[in-house]
Enzyme design. Structure first.
Site, PDB file in Angstrom:
ATOM      1  N   SER A 226     -61.933  22.616  55.846  1.00  0.00           N
ATOM      2  CA  SER A 226     -60.768  23.043  56.626  1.00  0.00           C
ATOM      3  C   SER A 226     -59.452  22.579  55.984  1.00  0.00           C
ATOM      4  O   SER A 226     -59.361  21.469  55.440  1.00  0.00           O
ATOM      5  CB  SER A 226     -60.867  22.473  58.041  1.00  0.00           C
ATOM      6  OG  SER A 226     -59.649  22.680  58.709  1.00  0.00           O
TER       7      SER A 226
ATOM      8  N   LYS B 223     -65.769  28.828  69.327  1.00  0.00           N
ATOM      9  CA  LYS B 223     -64.563  29.313  70.017  1.00  0.00           C
ATOM     10  C   LYS B 223     -64.857  29.982  71.362  1.00  0.00           C
ATOM     11  O   LYS B 223     -64.017  29.973  72.257  1.00  0.00           O
ATOM     12  CB  LYS B 223     -63.804  30.313  69.124  1.00  0.00           C
ATOM     13  CG  LYS B 223     -63.066  29.671  67.974  1.00  0.00           C
ATOM     14  CD  LYS B 223     -62.231  30.687  67.225  1.00  0.00           C
ATOM     15  CE  LYS B 223     -61.639  30.084  65.969  1.00  0.00           C
ATOM     16  NZ  LYS B 223     -60.795  31.005  65.221  1.00  0.00           N
TER      17      LYS B 223
ATOM     18  N   ASP C 292     -54.610  31.762  67.894  1.00  0.00           N
ATOM     19  CA  ASP C 292     -54.921  32.727  66.825  1.00  0.00           C
ATOM     20  C   ASP C 292     -54.157  34.036  67.047  1.00  0.00           C
ATOM     21  O   ASP C 292     -53.617  34.620  66.091  1.00  0.00           O
ATOM     22  CB  ASP C 292     -56.424  33.048  66.808  1.00  0.00           C
ATOM     23  CG  ASP C 292     -57.242  32.001  66.069  1.00  0.00           C
ATOM     24  OD1 ASP C 292     -56.672  31.279  65.225  1.00  0.00           O
ATOM     25  OD2 ASP C 292     -58.453  31.908  66.337  1.00  0.00           O
TER      26      ASP C 292
ATOM     27  N   GLY D 133     -65.004  36.969  66.980  1.00  0.00           N
ATOM     28  CA  GLY D 133     -63.964  36.208  67.672  1.00  0.00           C
ATOM     29  C   GLY D 133     -62.556  36.537  67.190  1.00  0.00           C
ATOM     30  O   GLY D 133     -61.650  36.738  68.005  1.00  0.00           O
TER      31      GLY D 133
ATOM     32  N   ARG E 288     -69.963  46.469  61.801  1.00  0.00           N
ATOM     33  CA  ARG E 288     -71.309  46.640  61.248  1.00  0.00           C
ATOM     34  C   ARG E 288     -72.297  46.950  62.365  1.00  0.00           C
ATOM     35  O   ARG E 288     -73.067  47.883  62.274  1.00  0.00           O
ATOM     36  CB  ARG E 288     -71.689  45.347  60.514  1.00  0.00           C
ATOM     37  CG  ARG E 288     -73.064  45.345  59.917  1.00  0.00           C
ATOM     38  CD  ARG E 288     -73.285  44.103  59.104  1.00  0.00           C
ATOM     39  NE  ARG E 288     -73.188  42.868  59.898  1.00  0.00           N
ATOM     40  CZ  ARG E 288     -73.410  41.644  59.414  1.00  0.00           C
ATOM     41  NH1 ARG E 288     -73.704  41.497  58.138  1.00  0.00           N
ATOM     42  NH2 ARG E 288     -73.313  40.584  60.180  1.00  0.00           N
TER      43      ARG E 288
HETATM   44  P1  NAP Z   1     -67.325  36.000  63.710  1.00  0.00           P
HETATM   45  O1  NAP Z   1     -67.018  35.797  65.161  1.00  0.00           O
HETATM   46  O2  NAP Z   1     -68.570  35.428  63.150  1.00  0.00           O
HETATM   47  O3  NAP Z   1     -67.318  37.605  63.452  1.00  0.00           O
HETATM   48  C1  NAP Z   1     -67.600  38.120  62.180  1.00  0.00           C
HETATM   49  C2  NAP Z   1     -67.413  39.638  62.181  1.00  0.00           C
HETATM   50  O4  NAP Z   1     -67.578  40.102  60.849  1.00  0.00           O
HETATM   51  C3  NAP Z   1     -68.440  40.386  63.031  1.00  0.00           C
HETATM   52  O5  NAP Z   1     -67.840  41.532  63.560  1.00  0.00           O
HETATM   53  C4  NAP Z   1     -69.517  40.743  62.006  1.00  0.00           C
HETATM   54  O6  NAP Z   1     -70.223  41.940  62.313  1.00  0.00           O
HETATM   55  C5  NAP Z   1     -68.682  41.024  60.779  1.00  0.00           C
HETATM   56  N1  NAP Z   1     -69.435  40.769  59.557  1.00  0.00           N
HETATM   57  C6  NAP Z   1     -69.971  39.589  59.157  1.00  0.00           C
HETATM   58  N2  NAP Z   1     -70.582  39.739  57.974  1.00  0.00           N
HETATM   59  C7  NAP Z   1     -70.451  41.050  57.639  1.00  0.00           C
HETATM   60  C8  NAP Z   1     -70.887  41.819  56.526  1.00  0.00           C
HETATM   61  N3  NAP Z   1     -71.566  41.269  55.523  1.00  0.00           N
HETATM   62  N4  NAP Z   1     -70.561  43.134  56.491  1.00  0.00           N
HETATM   63  C9  NAP Z   1     -69.873  43.699  57.505  1.00  0.00           C
HETATM   64  N5  NAP Z   1     -69.433  43.011  58.591  1.00  0.00           N
HETATM   65  C10 NAP Z   1     -69.724  41.704  58.641  1.00  0.00           C
HETATM   66  O7  NAP Z   1     -66.161  35.438  62.789  1.00  0.00           O
HETATM   67  P2  NAP Z   1     -64.598  35.362  63.149  1.00  0.00           P
HETATM   68  O8  NAP Z   1     -64.283  34.039  63.733  1.00  0.00           O
HETATM   69  O9  NAP Z   1     -64.241  36.592  63.894  1.00  0.00           O
HETATM   70  O10 NAP Z   1     -63.944  35.377  61.671  1.00  0.00           O
HETATM   71  C11 NAP Z   1     -63.878  36.551  60.906  1.00  0.00           C
HETATM   72  C12 NAP Z   1     -63.027  36.297  59.660  1.00  0.00           C
HETATM   73  O11 NAP Z   1     -61.687  35.993  60.038  1.00  0.00           O
HETATM   74  C13 NAP Z   1     -63.497  35.113  58.803  1.00  0.00           C
HETATM   75  O12 NAP Z   1     -63.341  35.448  57.458  1.00  0.00           O
HETATM   76  C14 NAP Z   1     -62.545  33.995  59.180  1.00  0.00           C
HETATM   77  O13 NAP Z   1     -62.360  33.068  58.119  1.00  0.00           O
HETATM   78  C15 NAP Z   1     -61.261  34.798  59.411  1.00  0.00           C
HETATM   79  N6  NAP Z   1     -60.328  34.092  60.305  1.00  0.00           N
HETATM   80  C16 NAP Z   1     -59.118  33.741  59.802  1.00  0.00           C
HETATM   81  C17 NAP Z   1     -58.195  33.102  60.606  1.00  0.00           C
HETATM   82  C18 NAP Z   1     -56.868  32.738  60.039  1.00  0.00           C
HETATM   83  O14 NAP Z   1     -56.156  31.936  60.652  1.00  0.00           O
HETATM   84  N7  NAP Z   1     -56.479  33.303  58.921  1.00  0.00           N
HETATM   85  C19 NAP Z   1     -58.503  32.811  61.942  1.00  0.00           C
HETATM   86  C20 NAP Z   1     -59.752  33.188  62.440  1.00  0.00           C
HETATM   87  C21 NAP Z   1     -60.662  33.832  61.595  1.00  0.00           C
HETATM   88  P3  NAP Z   1     -71.544  41.947  63.227  1.00  0.00           P
HETATM   89  O15 NAP Z   1     -71.077  41.988  64.660  1.00  0.00           O
HETATM   90  O16 NAP Z   1     -72.236  43.186  62.824  1.00  0.00           O
HETATM   91  O17 NAP Z   1     -72.296  40.682  62.898  1.00  0.00           O
END
Ligand code: NAP
Length: 282
Positions: free
Chosen positions: A19, A69, A105, A132, A153
């Site tokens: 982090s 979260k 966020d 999330g 997906r």
């Molecule tokens: P999450 O709750 O685990 O959700 C992941 C999402 O991505 C789901 O919709 C999942 O689809 C999809 N996914 C995962 N692997 C995939 C693949 N190989 N091909 C296609 N779709 C895929 O994660 P999250 O917390 O939402 O985070 C998502 C991204 O945002 C991460 O990269 C995280 O680092 C980034 N993020 C950045 C910030 C920032 O401050 N910049 C804040 C929060 C998150 P399924 O439903 O089909 O599994």
């Protein structure tokens, strides 16, 4: 040297080792001369309740990250209305012994969007992902008057999220392809999936055979690498690009103010986060 009056905040997640938040917040505390400290609080799934009791007794607040979260909400005393609408908490403030949940966020995402000159009202966004982060982003955009289309997906998750958001949103049903939705009608493309994140940096969430449009703003929530393959492709066609580091900094700045009651030194936080990211990459 740690003083007896030192205030503490921390990061609840699993894993948390990479982090950027400790570097970002500790630099901000130092800049304002605050005797505060940001700790890592690695927390496996079965230890969330215990960890929160530790936070309640010894901390001013905490950030919450993957994978807690959503599940953390059930353990909190109160959750602010915006976080309730999103269904996810990334920041906890301890107020008179109560654990109060917030989501920074969503406003962090919107702050970085506004800083890039994108006005969301009346525009159309295509969001990749329904987890999330997508939930926070889609809720914030819909509340700002932006029409939202979600592609995921697992298509059913996109449909469920769109239903929660109401008439301003739709989710692409099973079998729908990205080129079926006339991408040219969108103004904003958001990647809210981890596709393209380090170490799999050659991956791109947008199909190789589908062009990106020059009039788009392309916003990748990934911050490692800062220039993902999606952003590189977007730059190549002349689109406006926004990387995830700005959202990270803005959500952190909002959490900082919730905890300390002080305006966050955003430039200091940006410099510290950038430096920590470079150090991680080594
Ligand atoms: P999450 O709750 O685990 O959700 C992941 C999402 O991505 C789901 O919709 C999942 O689809 C999809 N996914 C995962 N692997 C995939 C693949 N190989 N091909 C296609 N779709 C895929 O994660 P999250 O917390 O939402 O985070 C998502 C991204 O945002 C991460 O990269 C995280 O680092 C980034 N993020 C950045 C910030 C920032 O401050 N910049 C804040 C929060 C998150 P399924 O439903 O089909 O599994």
């Amino acid at each position: 040297m740690m003083g007896p009056t030192r205030s503490r905040v921390g990061l609840i997640g699993w894993p948390v080792e990479h982090s950027l938040s400790p570097a970002m917040h500790n630099a901000a505390f130092a800049e304002l001369g605050l005797d505060w400290c940001y700790d890592l609080l690695p927390t496996p799934e079965n230890a969330v309740a215990t960890q929160l009791e530790r936070v309640r007794r010894g901390y001013q607040g905490a950030n919450v990250t993957v994978p807690h979260k959503l599940s953390v909400i059930q353990h909190l005393d109160r959750v602010d209305q915006a976080a309730q609408a999103i269904g996810a908490v990334n920041t906890i403030s301890v107020q008179s012994g109560e654990l109060v949940g917030y989501n920074t966020d969503a406003p962090g995402f919107m702050a970085a969007l506004a800083a890039a000159g994108f006005a969301a009202a009346g525009r159309q966004a295509l969001i990749l992902g329904a987890g999330g982060a997508a939930c926070a982003v889609a809720t914030a955009l819909a509340q700002a008057g932006c029409a939202v289309t979600i592609h995921n997906r697992r298509p059913q998750q996109a449909v469920v999220l769109a239903r929660r958001l109401g008439p301003q949103a739709d989710g692409l049903p099973p079998g729908a392809r990205l080129d079926d939705v006339q991408p040219s009608r969108f103004d904003l493309l958001v990647n809210a999936t981890p596709v393209g994140m380090w170490p799999a940096i050659d991956a791109c969430p947008w199909p190789d055979d589908l062009p990106l449009a020059a009039h788009w703003t392309v916003y990748d929530l990934i911050y490692n690498p800062t220039r993902t393959r999606l952003l590189a492709r977007a730059e190549d066609v002349g689109a406006t690009t926004i990387g995830g580091l700005e959202m990270l900094i803005h959500q952190g700045a909002l959490a900082f103010t919730l905890w300390t009651g002080r305006p966050a030194p955003v430039e200091t936080m940006r410099a510290a986060a950038t430096m920590a990211l470079q150090a991680n990459a080594r």
